[in-house]
Scaffold this active site. Structure first.
Site, mmCIF file in Angstrom:
data_model
loop_
_atom_site.group_PDB
_atom_site.id
_atom_site.type_symbol
_atom_site.label_atom_id
_atom_site.label_comp_id
_atom_site.label_asym_id
_atom_site.label_seq_id
_atom_site.Cartn_x
_atom_site.Cartn_y
_atom_site.Cartn_z
ATOM 1 N N LYS A 42 -15.604 -7.943 3.690
ATOM 2 C CA LYS A 42 -14.547 -8.385 4.611
ATOM 3 C C LYS A 42 -14.639 -8.072 6.047
ATOM 4 C CE LYS A 42 -11.125 -7.349 1.084
ATOM 5 N NZ LYS A 42 -10.137 -6.324 0.644
ATOM 6 N N HIS A 85 0.883 -1.165 -0.050
ATOM 7 C CA HIS A 85 0.201 -0.098 0.207
ATOM 8 C C HIS A 85 0.952 1.395 -0.030
ATOM 9 C CE1 HIS A 85 -2.939 -2.680 2.152
ATOM 10 N NE2 HIS A 85 -3.350 -2.576 1.209
ATOM 11 N N ARG A 128 -2.058 -5.962 -8.634
ATOM 12 C CA ARG A 128 -1.232 -7.121 -8.324
ATOM 13 C C ARG A 128 -1.117 -7.982 -9.619
ATOM 14 N NH1 ARG A 128 -2.904 -7.477 -2.260
ATOM 15 N NH2 ARG A 128 -4.998 -6.957 -3.638
ATOM 16 N N SER A 179 -2.906 -7.575 2.864
ATOM 17 C CA SER A 179 -3.299 -7.580 4.353
ATOM 18 C C SER A 179 -3.440 -8.924 4.896
ATOM 19 C CB SER A 179 -4.138 -6.627 4.580
ATOM 20 O OG SER A 179 -3.798 -5.243 4.215
HETATM 21 P P1 ADP Z 1 -5.662 -6.005 0.608
HETATM 22 O O1 ADP Z 1 -6.262 -6.671 1.674
HETATM 23 O O2 ADP Z 1 -5.864 -6.968 -0.591
HETATM 24 O O3 ADP Z 1 -4.171 -5.531 0.747
HETATM 25 P P2 ADP Z 1 -7.036 -3.549 0.393
HETATM 26 O O4 ADP Z 1 -8.486 -3.261 0.085
HETATM 27 O O5 ADP Z 1 -6.397 -2.895 1.648
HETATM 28 O O6 ADP Z 1 -6.514 -4.741 -0.079
HETATM 29 O O7 ADP Z 1 -6.202 -2.831 -0.814
HETATM 30 C C1 ADP Z 1 -6.382 -1.294 -1.442
HETATM 31 C C2 ADP Z 1 -6.054 -1.106 -2.806
HETATM 32 O O8 ADP Z 1 -4.620 -1.253 -2.654
HETATM 33 C C3 ADP Z 1 -6.459 -1.745 -3.724
HETATM 34 O O9 ADP Z 1 -6.524 -1.228 -4.987
HETATM 35 C C4 ADP Z 1 -5.270 -3.142 -4.020
HETATM 36 O O10 ADP Z 1 -5.383 -3.618 -5.347
HETATM 37 C C5 ADP Z 1 -3.907 -2.257 -3.587
HETATM 38 N N1 ADP Z 1 -3.111 -3.258 -3.138
HETATM 39 C C6 ADP Z 1 -3.105 -3.986 -1.958
HETATM 40 N N2 ADP Z 1 -1.757 -4.497 -2.006
HETATM 41 C C7 ADP Z 1 -1.011 -4.089 -2.880
HETATM 42 C C8 ADP Z 1 0.126 -4.438 -3.449
HETATM 43 N N3 ADP Z 1 0.801 -5.392 -2.699
HETATM 44 N N4 ADP Z 1 0.942 -3.737 -4.388
HETATM 45 C C9 ADP Z 1 -0.168 -3.187 -5.187
HETATM 46 N N5 ADP Z 1 -1.238 -2.649 -4.725
HETATM 47 C C10 ADP Z 1 -1.824 -3.370 -3.807
#
Ligand code: ADP
Length: 161
Positions: free
Chosen positions: A41, A17, A90, A128
């Site tokens: 979630k 993030h 991703r 996460s």
């Molecule tokens: P997650 O629980 O899968 O980490 P979130 O809802 O918190 O997802 O993610 C918010 C945004 O950040 C989404 O657009 C997700 O695609 C992006 N994101 C999450 N992890 C990564 C990563 N490792 N690299 C790039 N983008 C990410």
């Protein structure tokens, strides 16, 4: 003034993030990172905790603000005067859902476009949920979460996860 919003659950914020936040903040005058609290979630951390982690780990990045919202992202974008929604991509598996969301949001608010930033290679498999799983089972998450919140995240997940 070009304002973008970066929505997510951030439960908790990971280095993946932060990489997106760093890169997106360089493209806009203001980037609002918004913790969405109507997602299906079931989060471990409260909205306030998630915002606090984000505040602490982004305070050195210029033009970044932290907020939370429960409702339609398209409405939130309009309320903030944002022209862009930033999402991270991703693997290909992210694509179908994100494509659907982007088209839906454009339909709801044609003034706002979605921009995708490709993950950096080292964070390609980072989520996460993966962090929570590793921490819960006693693994090392140092390479995945910001150092300043690592011990708090581990303690909390082992207690309540
Ligand atoms: P997650 O629980 O899968 O980490 P979130 O809802 O918190 O997802 O993610 C918010 C945004 O950040 C989404 O657009 C997700 O695609 C992006 N994101 C999450 N992890 C990564 C990563 N490792 N690299 C790039 N983008 C990410």
């Amino acid at each position: 003034m070009k304002i973008a919003i970066y929505p997510g659950s951030f439960d908790p914020v990971t280095l993946g993030h932060l990489d997106i936040i760093n890169r997106a903040s360089a493209l806009f005058d203001k980037l609002i990172v918004v913790v969405m609290h109507n997602v299906s979630k079931k989060p471990i951390f409260s909205v306030e905790e998630r915002k606090e982690f984000l505040r602490r780990t982004t305070k050195h990045i210029k033009g970044v603000e932290i907020d939370s919202f429960g409702g339609l992202l398209a409405d939130y974008a309009a309320k903030q005067g944002a022209c862009t929604i930033v999402k991270g991509l991703r693997a290909v598996s992210d694509f179908e859902y994100e494509f659907q969301m982007a088209l839906t949001n454009r339909k709801l608010n044609p003034e706002v476009d979605t921009v995708f930033l490709m993950t950096s290679a080292e964070y390609m498999y980072l989520s996460s949920s993966m962090v929570k799983d590793i921490a819960l089972h006693g693994g090392n998450v140092a390479d995945f979460v910001p150092a300043e919140i690592e011990s708090e995240i581990i303690a909390r997940i082992r207690k309540d996860g």
